[in-house]
Write a protein that holds these residues in place. Structure first.
Motif, mmCIF file in Angstrom:
data_model
loop_
_atom_site.group_PDB
_atom_site.id
_atom_site.type_symbol
_atom_site.label_atom_id
_atom_site.label_comp_id
_atom_site.label_asym_id
_atom_site.label_seq_id
_atom_site.Cartn_x
_atom_site.Cartn_y
_atom_site.Cartn_z
ATOM 1 N N HIS A 28 0.844 -1.209 0.000
ATOM 2 C CA HIS A 28 0.000 0.000 0.000
ATOM 3 C C HIS A 28 0.874 1.252 0.000
ATOM 4 C CE1 HIS A 28 -3.725 2.223 0.637
ATOM 5 N NE2 HIS A 28 -3.053 2.992 1.476
ATOM 6 N N HIS A 63 1.216 5.324 -1.985
ATOM 7 C CA HIS A 63 0.680 6.324 -2.908
ATOM 8 C C HIS A 63 1.859 6.996 -3.623
ATOM 9 C CE1 HIS A 63 -3.452 6.346 -1.097
ATOM 10 N NE2 HIS A 63 -2.767 5.857 -0.077
ATOM 11 N N HIS A 119 -8.965 1.483 1.039
ATOM 12 C CA HIS A 119 -8.700 1.691 2.473
ATOM 13 C C HIS A 119 -9.895 1.203 3.275
ATOM 14 C CE1 HIS A 119 -6.363 4.868 0.386
ATOM 15 N NE2 HIS A 119 -5.502 4.762 1.382
ATOM 16 N N HIS A 156 -5.032 -0.736 6.251
ATOM 17 C CA HIS A 156 -5.260 -0.253 7.627
ATOM 18 C C HIS A 156 -5.991 -1.230 8.535
ATOM 19 C CE1 HIS A 156 -3.374 3.342 6.374
ATOM 20 N NE2 HIS A 156 -4.283 3.574 5.456
ATOM 21 N N ASP A 186 2.118 3.060 3.166
ATOM 22 C CA ASP A 186 1.115 4.120 3.035
ATOM 23 C C ASP A 186 1.766 5.490 2.965
ATOM 24 O OD1 ASP A 186 -1.405 5.194 2.669
ATOM 25 O OD2 ASP A 186 -1.756 5.480 4.807
HETATM 26 ZN ZN LIG Z 1 -3.376 5.007 1.774
#
Ligand SMILES: [Zn+2]
Length: 400
Positions: free
Chosen positions: A10, A12, A170, A209, A260
């Motif tokens: 995960h 970005h 998410h 998460h 993340d």
């Molecule tokens: Zn994220």
């Protein structure tokens, strides 16, 4: 020493310039203040080229052999990220971010129909550059429930059914977000139920998460065989909470690790490993029962498992990467640790600063067991210790 693949389930890519910038925000204010303006700015191809080239080079330098990336809503810049991953040789799942509400009007899909079509364009592009999805694969990416209308989520669930592609999103990151989901989807039993009733939960779904899940939600996630991406660096950075990883594992749910970034400040999976160790100790500190307190703490072997085999399983590559068994593909990193020279202290010192300009921050004295060396690397190592990285047998990074 050789380590197996490093999989970030995960991350970005589009938020890389913001790594380390989050102030005192929590999820919803962080999105508004830092994330949406940065992501929308990458519609400029020159800017996207600059950011994506650097994030792929940077994550490779940290030993990330596979990454599940979020790009932005822009089709050309998402396609560009896929091109860069393919040319640099990093295994990647590249997702065009889908959202038609919550974000500012300048940064959202015009309609669910237009969003699904734009997603199909990205799928088509990746198919054209890597027909077998050997290195780069598309991944269906609804940002998260609050930023998609029910109609859009249905459209994406349908697209998953038609294409069989993986999904990433998410879930249950922070308590205000969970309240928002309740308001936006009053007919749903829970956050998990929103995705489930829109056809988005299955064995190829990565849920990032999973900090505040109810027992019923965990049961659904297990039944659907979804994979969790535990993102401890992010959960501490933007004050989301401490995920109950031991509980998830004990219940038989598959867990992997995500940086993340830039909710998490670091693009390093090794950092995610050490933060997972520390977060599990915070969970322990909040546990009254003495035996349970010990039990919830994760071990070094366990976090390394989550970053390698666990990650490979999360992205459906467990038969190809994650171990050194005969027949598997060669995704690995060479880790170097500095041996401190023998002799008296004066003789041992080299260079102006007395450190000898060595490989990195981990000093090995020679009496450590292999287990101790690995522990020293996990807690003190960084990209300076990653000397070389291979993906599918190709040398994709070398430290010079
Ligand atoms: Zn994220």
């Amino acid at each position: 020493m050789l380590m197996r693949n490093g999989t970030d389930t995960h991350i970005h890519a589009s938020q890389y310039p913001n790594a380390g910038i989050f102030g005192k925000t929590t999820l919803l204010s962080w999105l508004e203040t830092y994330t949406f303006p940065m992501e929308s700015s990458l519609s400029d191809p020159a800017r996207a080229q600059r950011v994506y080239s650097r994030v792929v080079a940077r994550t490779l330098s940290h030993g990330t052999t596979t990454a599940a990336y979020y790009a932005t809503i822009s089709v050309p810049s998402t396609n560009l990220l896929a091109d860069i991953c393919l040319s640099r040789g990093q295994r990647a799942f590249v997702g065009r971010v889908c959202m038609d509400c919550l974000s500012p009007e300048y940064y959202r899909d015009e309609s669910p129909e237009q969003g699904v079509l734009a997603t199909k364009e990205c799928i088509q592009h990746i198919k054209s550059i890597d027909p077998g999805y050997n290195i780069v694969s598309p991944i269906i990416t609804p940002r998260f429930a609050p930023s998609c209308t029910s109609q859009y989520l249905h459209g994406l669930g349908q697209l998953q059914k038609e294409t069989g592609l993986p999904v990433q999103t998410h879930i249950s990151e922070n308590t205000s977000e969970i309240e928002l989901v309740k308001e936006l989807f009053p007919e749903s039993k829970s956050y998990t139920d929103v995705y489930d009733t829109h056809g988005l939960l299955g064995p190829k779904t990565i849920l990032a998460h999973a900090v505040h899940l109810s027992p019923e939600e965990r049961a659904t996630i297990k039944e659907r065989q979804c994979k969790i991406s535990h993102c401890p660096t992010s959960n501490s950075s933007i004050t989301s909470g401490a995920a109950q990883v031991r509980l998830l594992l004990d219940e038989g749910i598959d867990v992997s690790l995500g940086t993340d970034m830039s909710g998490g400040y670091s693009p390093s999976v090794l950092e995610a490993c050490r933060q997972a160790l520390l977060v599990s100790r915070h969970v322990a500190m909040g546990t009254a029962d003495a035996e349970e307190k010990e039990n919830v703490k994760l071990a070094i072997e366990e976090v390394l498992y989550l970053a390698t085999r666990g990650g490979a399983k999360a992205v459906g590559l467990e038969a190809k990467v994650g171990g050194f068994e005969v027949g598997m593909e060669w995704d690995a990193q060479l880790v170097g640790l500095d041996g401190v020279p023998e002799g008296d202290e004066e003789e041992g010192l080299q260079g102006d600063d007395g450190l000898g300009g060595g490989t990195g921050p981990v000093d090995v004295f020679g009496w450590e067991s292999w287990e101790d060396k690995v522990a020293k690397w996990v807690f003190n190592g960084d990209d300076r210790n990653t000397l070389a990285v291979w993906v599918k047998g190709r040398l994709v990074h070398e430290r010079r």
